[in-house]
Design a protein around this motif. Structure first.
Motif: not given
Length: 373
Positions: A161-170
């Motif tokens: 979840p942290e990795q995917l969240a980082a992609k979207f927060l970008a």
């Protein structure tokens, strides 16, 4: 966590999403009602940005409801091309994985397939990839100078979840409205609900909901809802989570008896033909990243910005084992100029001349960009 901008994650995530996309089927607000101290969107974003969690163990559940047919996981079609079938299977249905982290260089990811298991184990510069379906293993030794800079956790199609969240927060920029939704609970931990809403009507994405641990700032779940729909099309989250260093033995791997083992050699200075150490370092790091991510995709052009951007990828971007798989025919539909994979959240156009166009946009936009190029 250092977010990348949208133009960087779109080639790396949208195309692999067609190869290996997944999400979770765990209610975001499971358990008793939660009432956390109020925070503004900026404060929740700051909480995520200051998260320092780098040691944990947990279970990640995922499912996707993208409007695709259920793909076979057994039988001649699936077993005849294990390399392509396994990632394609992640396009539909539910899947479970176990993740163990202790800093950036101790990682174990176990993706539990139907009657099979895939593992990635990293212990410093020593990396193993194992697939129980055909009892095969690949081993690579990363250059010592590059090992700490290489993220190995995305192999196998299931990110955290942290990795995917980082992609979207970008993608958080003036094209995005950021708000805070209802407090909830994920894996027994209270979370803030950070909601990203694209302002443009030209994207398939309606909202992205990120569950942020109220204590540590660690993203525990990501939920994506397609425009015009109420039920999420994409979810991923922890169902169990323990913070702290896992047992060190988990990061040691030995191939099972009878396994076929392939040694993956990274290029040395002579084969690279580089003139100085800096170039050798950069080239070796790129090769290591390519190996660990399992797919190398580079954008050759971008049309538009933000959520409705379309990325063009050069011929050969789709791995041969996928493009030749019979399963791909079940996912694509013939359109003028090529074939398209159309889901609730992502569209991918494979043109007759070998180019690939992808984006979180309707098929018609991809065709227009392809014709204009």
């Amino acid at each position: 966590m250092t977010p990348r901008n949208l133009m960087k994650w779109l080639p790396a995530i949208v195309i692999p999403a067609v190869i290996a996309v997944g999400a979770l089927a765990v209610p975001l607000t499971a358990g008793a009602a939660v009432d956390l101290p109020d925070k503004t969107p900026a404060q929740v974003l700051a909480l995520v940005g200051t998260s320092t969690v780098d040691a944990l163990s947990g279970t990640i559940a995922q499912t996707s409801e993208l409007g695709l047919p259920e793909l076979p996981t057994t039988g001649p079609t699936a077993s005849g091309n294990a390399g392509a079938a396994s990632p394609l299977e992640l396009l539909t249905g539910s899947h479970t994985g176990r993740v163990y982290l202790n800093g950036p260089d101790n990682i174990r990811l176990q993706v539990l397939d139907n009657l099979a298991e895939r593992d990635l184990v990293r212990n410093g510069s020593d990396v193993w990839l194992y697939n129980s379906k055909d009892n095969s293993a690949t081993h690579v030794t990363l250059p010592a100078t590059d090992a700490a800079d290489t993220d190995a956790t995305t192999h196998g199609g299931m990110a955290t979840p942290e990795q995917l969240a980082a992609k979207f927060l970008a993608a958080v920029d003036p094209s995005t409205t950021v708000s805070v939704g209802t407090d909830g609970s994920v894996a027994g931990r209270s979370v803030y609900d950070l909601v990203l809403t694209p302002k443009t009507a030209g994207t398939l994405v309606g909202t992205v909901s990120i569950s942020v641990d109220s204590e540590t700032g660690l993203p525990l779940a990501v939920e994506v809802t397609a425009r015009g729909q109420e039920k999420p099309a994409f979810r991923i989250a922890f169902t169990e989570l323990t913070l702290g260093a896992p047992d060190a033995s988990l990061f040691t791997f030995s191939p099972p008896a009878g396994a076929s083992v392939t040694e993956q050699a990274l290029p040395d200075a002579a084969s690279l033909g580089q003139k100085d150490a800096a170039d050798q370092h950069a080239a070796a790091q790129a090769e290591a990243k390519k190996f660990l991510e399992g797919v190398s995709v580079h954008s050759s052009g971008v049309d538009g910005t933000g959520w409705d951007a379309v990325v063009e990828l050069p011929a050969g971007s789709v791995p041969a084992e996928l493009s030749s798989s019979p399963l791909l025919g079940e996912l694509t539909t013939a359109v003028t100029g090529g074939r398209v994979i159309s889901t609730a959240l992502v569209s991918v156009l494979l043109t007759d001349d070998g180019r690939v166009f992808a984006g979180a946009v309707p098929t018609e936009r991809l065709q227009a960009v392809a014709e204009g190029g």
